[in-house]
Design a protein around this motif. Structure first.
Motif, PDB file in Angstrom:
ATOM      1  N   CYS A  31     -54.104  38.901 -14.796  1.00 56.05           N
ATOM      2  CA  CYS A  31     -54.498  37.813 -13.906  1.00 56.05           C
ATOM      3  C   CYS A  31     -53.732  36.522 -14.198  1.00 56.05           C
ATOM      4  CB  CYS A  31     -55.997  37.561 -14.016  1.00 56.05           C
ATOM      5  SG  CYS A  31     -57.024  38.876 -13.356  1.00 56.05           S
ATOM      6  N   ALA A  32     -53.524  36.224 -15.471  1.00 54.08           N
ATOM      7  CA  ALA A  32     -52.867  34.973 -15.842  1.00 54.08           C
ATOM      8  C   ALA A  32     -51.418  34.923 -15.390  1.00 54.08           C
ATOM      9  CB  ALA A  32     -52.941  34.780 -17.355  1.00 54.08           C
ATOM     10  N   ALA A  33     -50.853  36.079 -15.037  1.00 56.32           N
ATOM     11  CA  ALA A  33     -49.462  36.115 -14.587  1.00 56.32           C
ATOM     12  C   ALA A  33     -49.345  36.189 -13.066  1.00 56.32           C
ATOM     13  CB  ALA A  33     -48.746  37.317 -15.210  1.00 56.32           C
ATOM     14  N   GLU A  34     -50.481  36.113 -12.379  1.00 56.14           N
ATOM     15  CA  GLU A  34     -50.465  36.211 -10.918  1.00 56.14           C
ATOM     16  C   GLU A  34     -50.273  34.848 -10.257  1.00 56.14           C
ATOM     17  OE1 GLU A  34     -50.352  38.968  -9.350  1.00 56.14           O
ATOM     18  OE2 GLU A  34     -51.839  40.422 -10.046  1.00 56.14           O
ATOM     19  N   THR A  35     -49.499  34.840  -9.181  1.00 57.27           N
ATOM     20  CA  THR A  35     -49.505  33.728  -8.239  1.00 57.27           C
ATOM     21  C   THR A  35     -50.241  34.226  -7.010  1.00 57.27           C
ATOM     22  OG1 THR A  35     -47.433  32.765  -9.024  1.00 57.27           O
ATOM     23  CG2 THR A  35     -48.123  32.204  -6.786  1.00 57.27           C
ATOM     24  N   ALA A  36     -51.494  33.822  -6.889  1.00 62.90           N
ATOM     25  CA  ALA A  36     -52.353  34.285  -5.801  1.00 62.90           C
ATOM     26  C   ALA A  36     -52.255  33.328  -4.624  1.00 62.90           C
ATOM     27  CB  ALA A  36     -53.795  34.393  -6.274  1.00 62.90           C
ATOM     28  N   VAL A  37     -51.893  33.868  -3.476  1.00 63.28           N
ATOM     29  CA  VAL A  37     -51.801  33.074  -2.250  1.00 63.28           C
ATOM     30  C   VAL A  37     -52.963  33.446  -1.338  1.00 63.28           C
ATOM     31  CG1 VAL A  37     -50.461  32.671  -0.146  1.00 63.28           C
ATOM     32  CG2 VAL A  37     -49.317  32.734  -2.371  1.00 63.28           C
ATOM     33  N   VAL A  38     -53.687  32.452  -0.891  1.00 65.89           N
ATOM     34  CA  VAL A  38     -54.822  32.660   0.003  1.00 65.89           C
ATOM     35  C   VAL A  38     -54.448  32.138   1.382  1.00 65.89           C
ATOM     36  CG1 VAL A  38     -57.230  32.067   0.472  1.00 65.89           C
ATOM     37  CG2 VAL A  38     -56.483  32.512  -1.885  1.00 65.89           C
ATOM     38  N   VAL A  39     -54.564  33.009   2.372  1.00 65.24           N
ATOM     39  CA  VAL A  39     -54.288  32.641   3.764  1.00 65.24           C
ATOM     40  C   VAL A  39     -55.626  32.585   4.490  1.00 65.24           C
ATOM     41  CG1 VAL A  39     -53.106  33.262   5.896  1.00 65.24           C
ATOM     42  CG2 VAL A  39     -52.033  33.743   3.680  1.00 65.24           C
ATOM     43  N   GLY A  40     -56.008  31.400   4.908  1.00 58.76           N
ATOM     44  CA  GLY A  40     -57.314  31.189   5.527  1.00 58.76           C
ATOM     45  C   GLY A  40     -58.212  30.456   4.558  1.00 58.76           C
ATOM     46  N   TYR A  41     -58.544  29.216   4.884  1.00 58.65           N
ATOM     47  CA  TYR A  41     -59.279  28.375   3.937  1.00 58.65           C
ATOM     48  C   TYR A  41     -60.621  27.939   4.522  1.00 58.65           C
ATOM     49  CZ  TYR A  41     -59.622  25.279  -0.126  1.00 58.65           C
ATOM     50  OH  TYR A  41     -60.018  24.676  -1.301  1.00 58.65           O
ATOM     51  N   GLY A  42     -61.308  28.933   5.111  1.00 60.12           N
ATOM     52  CA  GLY A  42     -62.684  28.705   5.535  1.00 60.12           C
ATOM     53  C   GLY A  42     -63.618  28.964   4.369  1.00 60.12           C
ATOM     54  N   GLY A  43     -64.852  29.361   4.678  1.00 63.50           N
ATOM     55  CA  GLY A  43     -65.832  29.578   3.632  1.00 63.50           C
ATOM     56  C   GLY A  43     -65.413  30.636   2.634  1.00 63.50           C
ATOM     57  N   VAL A  44     -64.939  31.789   3.133  1.00 62.46           N
ATOM     58  CA  VAL A  44     -64.513  32.865   2.243  1.00 62.46           C
ATOM     59  C   VAL A  44     -63.298  32.429   1.431  1.00 62.46           C
ATOM     60  CG1 VAL A  44     -63.575  35.210   2.126  1.00 62.46           C
ATOM     61  CG2 VAL A  44     -65.471  34.694   3.679  1.00 62.46           C
ATOM     62  N   GLY A  45     -62.327  31.793   2.096  1.00 60.75           N
ATOM     63  CA  GLY A  45     -61.124  31.352   1.401  1.00 60.75           C
ATOM     64  C   GLY A  45     -61.430  30.385   0.277  1.00 60.75           C
ATOM     65  N   LYS A  46     -62.300  29.435   0.531  1.00 57.27           N
ATOM     66  CA  LYS A  46     -62.662  28.453  -0.505  1.00 57.27           C
ATOM     67  C   LYS A  46     -63.338  29.139  -1.693  1.00 57.27           C
ATOM     68  CE  LYS A  46     -63.157  24.260   2.324  1.00 57.27           C
ATOM     69  NZ  LYS A  46     -62.608  24.755   3.606  1.00 57.27           N
ATOM     70  N   ARG A  47     -64.270  30.055  -1.403  1.00 54.11           N
ATOM     71  CA  ARG A  47     -64.951  30.747  -2.500  1.00 54.11           C
ATOM     72  C   ARG A  47     -63.972  31.623  -3.270  1.00 54.11           C
ATOM     73  NH1 ARG A  47     -67.805  30.735  -6.737  1.00 54.11           N
ATOM     74  NH2 ARG A  47     -69.156  32.540  -7.103  1.00 54.11           N
ATOM     75  N   LEU A  48     -63.066  32.278  -2.563  1.00 58.38           N
ATOM     76  CA  LEU A  48     -62.089  33.132  -3.215  1.00 58.38           C
ATOM     77  C   LEU A  48     -61.172  32.327  -4.130  1.00 58.38           C
ATOM     78  CD1 LEU A  48     -60.992  35.985  -3.513  1.00 58.38           C
ATOM     79  CD2 LEU A  48     -59.633  35.615  -1.448  1.00 58.38           C
ATOM     80  N   VAL A  49     -60.760  31.152  -3.676  1.00 58.51           N
ATOM     81  CA  VAL A  49     -59.925  30.283  -4.515  1.00 58.51           C
ATOM     82  C   VAL A  49     -60.653  29.965  -5.824  1.00 58.51           C
ATOM     83  CG1 VAL A  49     -59.017  27.937  -4.712  1.00 58.51           C
ATOM     84  CG2 VAL A  49     -58.530  29.291  -2.676  1.00 58.51           C
ATOM     85  N   GLU A  50     -61.947  29.675  -5.745  1.00 60.40           N
ATOM     86  CA  GLU A  50     -62.717  29.385  -6.956  1.00 60.40           C
ATOM     87  C   GLU A  50     -62.712  30.569  -7.917  1.00 60.40           C
ATOM     88  OE1 GLU A  50     -66.595  28.472  -5.573  1.00 60.40           O
ATOM     89  OE2 GLU A  50     -66.098  26.460  -4.844  1.00 60.40           O
ATOM     90  N   LEU A  51     -62.953  31.756  -7.374  1.00 56.97           N
ATOM     91  CA  LEU A  51     -63.017  32.949  -8.218  1.00 56.97           C
ATOM     92  C   LEU A  51     -61.667  33.274  -8.840  1.00 56.97           C
ATOM     93  CD1 LEU A  51     -65.281  35.233  -5.986  1.00 56.97           C
ATOM     94  CD2 LEU A  51     -65.949  33.967  -8.034  1.00 56.97           C
ATOM     95  N   LEU A  52     -60.608  33.155  -8.052  1.00 59.69           N
ATOM     96  CA  LEU A  52     -59.273  33.458  -8.563  1.00 59.69           C
ATOM     97  C   LEU A  52     -58.879  32.496  -9.674  1.00 59.69           C
ATOM     98  CD1 LEU A  52     -57.469  34.150  -5.159  1.00 59.69           C
ATOM     99  CD2 LEU A  52     -58.230  35.847  -6.831  1.00 59.69           C
ATOM    100  N   ARG A  53     -59.224  31.240  -9.518  1.00 61.57           N
ATOM    101  CA  ARG A  53     -58.914  30.262 -10.569  1.00 61.57           C
ATOM    102  C   ARG A  53     -59.718  30.538 -11.832  1.00 61.57           C
ATOM    103  NH1 ARG A  53     -58.360  25.091  -6.460  1.00 61.57           N
ATOM    104  NH2 ARG A  53     -56.116  25.346  -6.110  1.00 61.57           N
ATOM    105  N   MET A  54     -60.954  30.994 -11.671  1.00 66.96           N
ATOM    106  CA  MET A  54     -61.759  31.327 -12.851  1.00 66.96           C
ATOM    107  C   MET A  54     -61.163  32.514 -13.604  1.00 66.96           C
ATOM    108  SD  MET A  54     -65.784  30.684 -11.944  1.00 66.96           S
ATOM    109  CE  MET A  54     -65.833  31.382 -10.302  1.00 66.96           C
ATOM    110  N   LEU A  55     -60.428  33.367 -12.883  1.00 65.21           N
ATOM    111  CA  LEU A  55     -59.764  34.501 -13.523  1.00 65.21           C
ATOM    112  C   LEU A  55     -58.445  34.104 -14.178  1.00 65.21           C
ATOM    113  CD1 LEU A  55     -60.411  37.232 -10.808  1.00 65.21           C
ATOM    114  CD2 LEU A  55     -61.298  37.237 -13.158  1.00 65.21           C
ATOM    115  N   GLY A  56     -58.054  32.852 -14.016  1.00 63.56           N
ATOM    116  CA  GLY A  56     -56.843  32.367 -14.658  1.00 63.56           C
ATOM    117  C   GLY A  56     -55.584  32.466 -13.821  1.00 63.56           C
ATOM    118  N   MET A  57     -55.723  32.761 -12.533  1.00 67.37           N
ATOM    119  CA  MET A  57     -54.536  32.887 -11.676  1.00 67.37           C
ATOM    120  C   MET A  57     -54.034  31.519 -11.233  1.00 67.37           C
ATOM    121  SD  MET A  57     -55.421  36.087  -9.163  1.00 67.37           S
ATOM    122  CE  MET A  57     -56.205  37.586  -9.776  1.00 67.37           C
TER     123      MET A  57
END
Length: 342
Positions: A161-187
């Protein structure tokens, strides 16, 4: 204020109770109602079943212009979509008729974001190819199945996870929550701008779409289906992606060109994909190249689920609560603005 044109007795028709359990419905006095429920409704029977309805409750069944013709559904005043999306409803026809459309936004945010992570991990860790080799008794034959956990025929070890560059397309409710989770994983997390958006118009804190997908090692799609997002990812986009990148699609069918995705997987343009939605649903081997007999079981790093990312006890409870709020809000003239689609 209640709509003075509403009859005091309303006929409610629920077309798809197999997808959503209905809560106990109650309406404010002096309104009464009758309720007709169908487990499922074929497209060809939608118009007939709504002929005498004042209120329709749906999930994904299409409500098209022919059904919305006043000669067909002259009593219809409200469509409650027990879903976040309303892309199966002809909103223009509803506006022309003055039919209100209310949806259930934000009810499935946590479930969909967590399912996206499940698909990511399954694809990044090559769970399906490894399991298929294991159950085919290939471990003793080959001595080791370590290479099944790597990508591009065993030449690209899986990223942490720490080596991932995670790109999120769509920043509605799901996108915002997903960004939080991905950052907690260290991405390292990037939110993409809209495809075709001029560089000067990309909002601060976001990255231009083309640049984002080129740098992504994990690409998450959670955007709505609109004319602008159809075939958002196709042959040209896959050609620019990194060979060890993972695609996760929990948005809507049609946003990814399924034939192009299949080719990208077969030619190692990308390392794997997790897909929850299909261009035509219910999907089958006759409607999707991803489900063709020569694809399923061919060892591709492709994990698929049947549009079930939203499923959870929490989603069901949220849907029940919001449906009742929408029904009562419509009658009382007090509707939540973010739920009004027409």
């Amino acid at each position: 204020m209640a709509d003075a044109t509403l009859p005091q007795h309303l006929h409610i028709v629920a077309l798809q109770t197999e997808l959503t359990d209905l809560p106990k419905i109650s309406l404010p006095a002096p309104y009464t109602f009758s309720l007709t429920k169908y487990v499922t409704t074929p497209i060809g029977q939608v118009a007939e079943r709504l002929r005498d309805a004042d209120i329709a409750i749906i999930t994904t069944v299409p409500i098209r212009a022919d059904t919305l013709d006043p000669a067909v559904t002259n009593k219809l005043k409200l469509i409650c979509a027990v879903a976040s999306g309303t892309d199966t409803i002809d909103l223009a026809a509803c506006r022309a008729r003055g039919i209100r459309v209310l949806n259930n936004p934000a009810c499935n945010i946590d479930a969909v974001a967590e399912h996206a992570l499940a698909l990511y991990f399954a694809a990044r860790r090559s769970i399906l190819p490894s399991m298929m080799a294991l159950t085919a008794n290939e471990w003793p034959q080959r001595g080791t199945l370590i290479k099944t956990a790597e990508h591009a025929n065993g030449t690209l070890p899986a990223r942490r996870c720490a080596a991932e560059t995670a790109v999120v397309v769509g920043y509605g409710g799901v996108g915002k929550r997903l960004v939080e989770l991905l950052r907690m994983l260290g991405m390292n997390v990037v939110v993409a701008g809209r495809k075709g958006q001029a560089a000067a118009d990309v909002p601060t804190g976001r990255v231009a779409f083309d640049e984002a997908i080129m740098t992504a090692t994990a690409l998450f799609l959670c955007c709505p289906r609109t004319p602008d997002t159809l075939d958002l990812l196709s042959t040209a986009e896959f050609a620019t992606m990194q060979p060890d990148s993972i695609l996760v699609n929990v948005s809507r069918g049609g946003i990814v060109d399924e034939t192009a995705l299949l080719v990208a997987l077969q030619t190692n343009q990308i390392a794997g994909a997790g897909v929850d939605v299909f261009a035509q649903e219910p999907a089958s081997s006759e409607t999707s190249p991803l489900l063709a007999p020569d694809v399923v079981g061919a060892g591709l790093n492709l994990v698929m689920t049947p549009h079930t990312a939203w499923v959870s006890a929490q989603t069901n409870a949220n849907n029940a609560r919001v449906l009742l709020e929408n029904l009562n809000g419509f009658i009382n003239g007090k509707m939540e603005e973010e739920r009004i689609k027409a």
